[in-house]
Each structure stands twice: as structure tokens, then as C-alpha cells.
Design an enzyme around this catalytic site. Sequence first.
Site, PDB file in Angstrom:
ATOM      1  N   CYS A 371       3.124  45.720  27.531  1.00  0.00           N
ATOM      2  CA  CYS A 371       4.568  45.823  27.821  1.00  0.00           C
ATOM      3  C   CYS A 371       5.063  44.622  28.620  1.00  0.00           C
ATOM      4  O   CYS A 371       5.921  44.758  29.499  1.00  0.00           O
ATOM      5  CB  CYS A 371       4.885  47.125  28.550  1.00  0.00           C
ATOM      6  SG  CYS A 371       4.681  48.596  27.542  1.00  0.00           S
ATOM      7  N   ALA A 372       4.500  43.464  28.297  1.00  0.00           N
ATOM      8  CA  ALA A 372       4.947  42.209  28.920  1.00  0.00           C
ATOM      9  C   ALA A 372       4.877  41.124  27.850  1.00  0.00           C
ATOM     10  O   ALA A 372       4.223  40.105  28.009  1.00  0.00           O
ATOM     11  CB  ALA A 372       4.070  41.858  30.116  1.00  0.00           C
TER      12      ALA A 372
END
Length: 430
Positions: A371-372
Amino acid sequence: MPACPPPPLAVLGDEVRAPLTGGGEVPYAALDLAASAPAARAVWEAVAAYLPQYGSVHRGAGHLSRLSTELFERDRRDVAAFLGCRPDDQVVFTRSTTDSLNLLAAALPADCTVLVFETEHHAALLPWEHHGRRVVTLPAPSSPADAVALAAAALRKLPAGRPALLCVTGASNVTGELWPVAALAEVAREHGARTVLDAAQLVPHRAVDVAELGVDWVAFSGHKVYAPFGAGVLAGRADWLDAAEPYLAGGGASLRVDGGAAGGLLPVWQRGPARHEAGSPNVVGVHALASACRALSAVGYAAVTAHEQALLRRLREGLASVPAVRELSLFGPDAERVAVVSFVVEGHDSAGFARRLSDEYGIGVRAGLFCAHPLLRSLLAEGSAAVPGPDAGGCDDAPVQAVRVSFGAGTPAEHVDRLVSAVRRLTDGG
């Protein structure tokens, strides 16, 4: 490797055994704590003691309701003390860090500009524009000093007198590197801006003092700090929160509801934390979160840091001895960091590599983009010879993925040593 003392924090899961594809079982090595940490034993005991006395809060005249309300508000005070909040700060209970930052995004003044580094977790990267705020995205810095310089340059370009918010992370969920939070908060103040700290990956490993750091708000999740019961926190200044419409409309957020002349409804909203805590709150989750804060305080962050840094040295030195492994870093190998390490393995699909660690060695790690996505794309493009995987972590055009190892105050040294040994064997073709 020299012997390590036992972990300072007792957690559940010691008895869990993982089946191996070759037959037999081994104790499960949980090394994915950056996603969710196991329950601390003290948290489980506190929740078990509370459940027979569970009742609704703030609305009941009965004994259990009054008891639960008293405990709920005591938990709020304990969390405020744990975070070093100022006397006028509010502690609002939410579902998670993501929920907390969305709440703040919805509460910002309409003309507020938000500055956020592209290196943030999606929880801190995406809410602002989603809620209609103007966003200035800052590029990935090459060092902590560069981060401060980039923020200062962007802040200088903003219109004078208009509200602005700088969103910063405390520790990267990808590299574990610590960010210069106090310096970033100071430069924001110098330019009339406020700061929110995403402390999801910081609170499990380091003490957070809102007043000392000079940030205006802090957000974190219970499930990262050994309290996996679905609660989070947004703590900080009250003025923008009290001026905003309630995050959710409903009971608890409403002080009074009157009928309008034309038959409509005229709600009068609460001020303070209740304004943004509509509905029946997750009192068990809140008690678990506050109990985890108390447990970490009782152990002491000095003990937590000493244990984790000893294991971090074992891990990084072990991985550095494997030629096929490349550790990912934004600020360089000497940057201070918490117990999170991501790497790629030359010639290996990271998703398949992580699956083999689980199936053949009973080790749980994470593979993907964590999630980056903007940060991972940048780091993975820097000369990796890893091969593309079948699952790009929700991002179809990702060339490769990474493997992430993360641990904490309850992790035994054997788990880290087993991981290093397994990486060596898998890269040797074993």
C-alpha cells in the site's frame, strides 16, 4: 550468533504451529507485524476481564453502562497521556489509522491545502483529494534533511494566510526508516501550517509525544500495537474538529434534534470527541488499544528498542551476507530505522519466495507493494534483477514486488535467525 535475552513483551501465538509441505510442523514465525501484530497477553487478559462487565456507553443508567462509560473515558485519558497530548487536545476513537486520516481530511477547512510526500502509505496519501482538498505532492527525499528542505520550499509557495496541513510519516512501512518529524513540524509552524503524524509504524517501536514533537495531530491503529480489535485513534487539536460537520451523522454525535418549521430536522451537534464518534463505539476495541498502550508503557520503550535493534542488526547483517539479496532504502543503509526491512532477491519472484518461506520453513512475511505503490515503484526500479510476479499487489504494471520482514517487542531471536537461514538456503537452490 550471540544469544539474545527473551522478548520484553509477552504475546499470544507461541503455541501456533505451521504445517510444512515436506511433512511435519514447526512453531510459526510471525514476521509480518507491520501489517498486524499479535495480541499482547496483557491485552487479552484485560479484554477477558472486561467482557463480563461490558455495556453500552454514555446512554445508560444501569450499573454496567455506567461502569463501561467510566472505563471508556479512563481509556481515553490513558491514551492521551500515552501520546503526551496537550491539555486542550482531543482523543477521538476511530476504526484505524486510515479512518482517522479520512476523518481529519473531512474536517479540514474548505480552502486548506495539504502537502504530502509521495512516499506515504496510501492511508496518508489518498484521503485528502478524496475529500475534495487541494493536494501538493512532494517528491521522495534522499535524506531526512532533504525532506525538511522539500517541505520548506513547498510551504513557501503557498498563499499567505490560508490554512495548510503537512502530512508526515513517523516510520516508513516499507523501509522502516525514521522520518524527521519534529523538524518537519517546526518548518510547518514557521510557515503557518499544521502537521498530522501518521504514527501507525512508529508507535509500536518508539514513544510518541505530541507536545514534544510539535505536531498538531497524530493517528495510529490498535492492531499495529498488539491490540487487534479494530480500533484507532486521532488525537490532537480541537478547533478544526469542532468546527467541522460530524464525520458520521447519528446518535452520540447529536446533542439535540429539533423539528424545523417546514417539517425538516435541525440537529445540534456535540462538541468534543463525541462529535465524531456517532453510533455505539467499539468499546472492547478501545479498551484493548488502551490496554496495549499501558502494556508498552509498563515494559518501557527503552527495553522495546533495545530488543528490536538487536534483532534488526542480526537480520540486516544476515541478509547482507546473501549476495542475491538487495535491501530497499530511501535514506541509505546507515539511516535510523525500526524493525521493518524490505528486500528483493535476484532471480526470484517475491510472491513465490514469500510463499516458499511459509510452506517450507513456517515463516510468515509479506510480499507485494505494501500500500505504498509510488515509493515501491521508485525503489524497485533501482537496478533490481528480481523477476516479475504473478500478483502485483493490486497494481498490474508493477515490474516486481518486494519481500517485507517486520517484527516487534514480542519476537524471539529464533524467528529472525530462521528467516536468515531460510533465505540463504532458498537462494542457494536448496
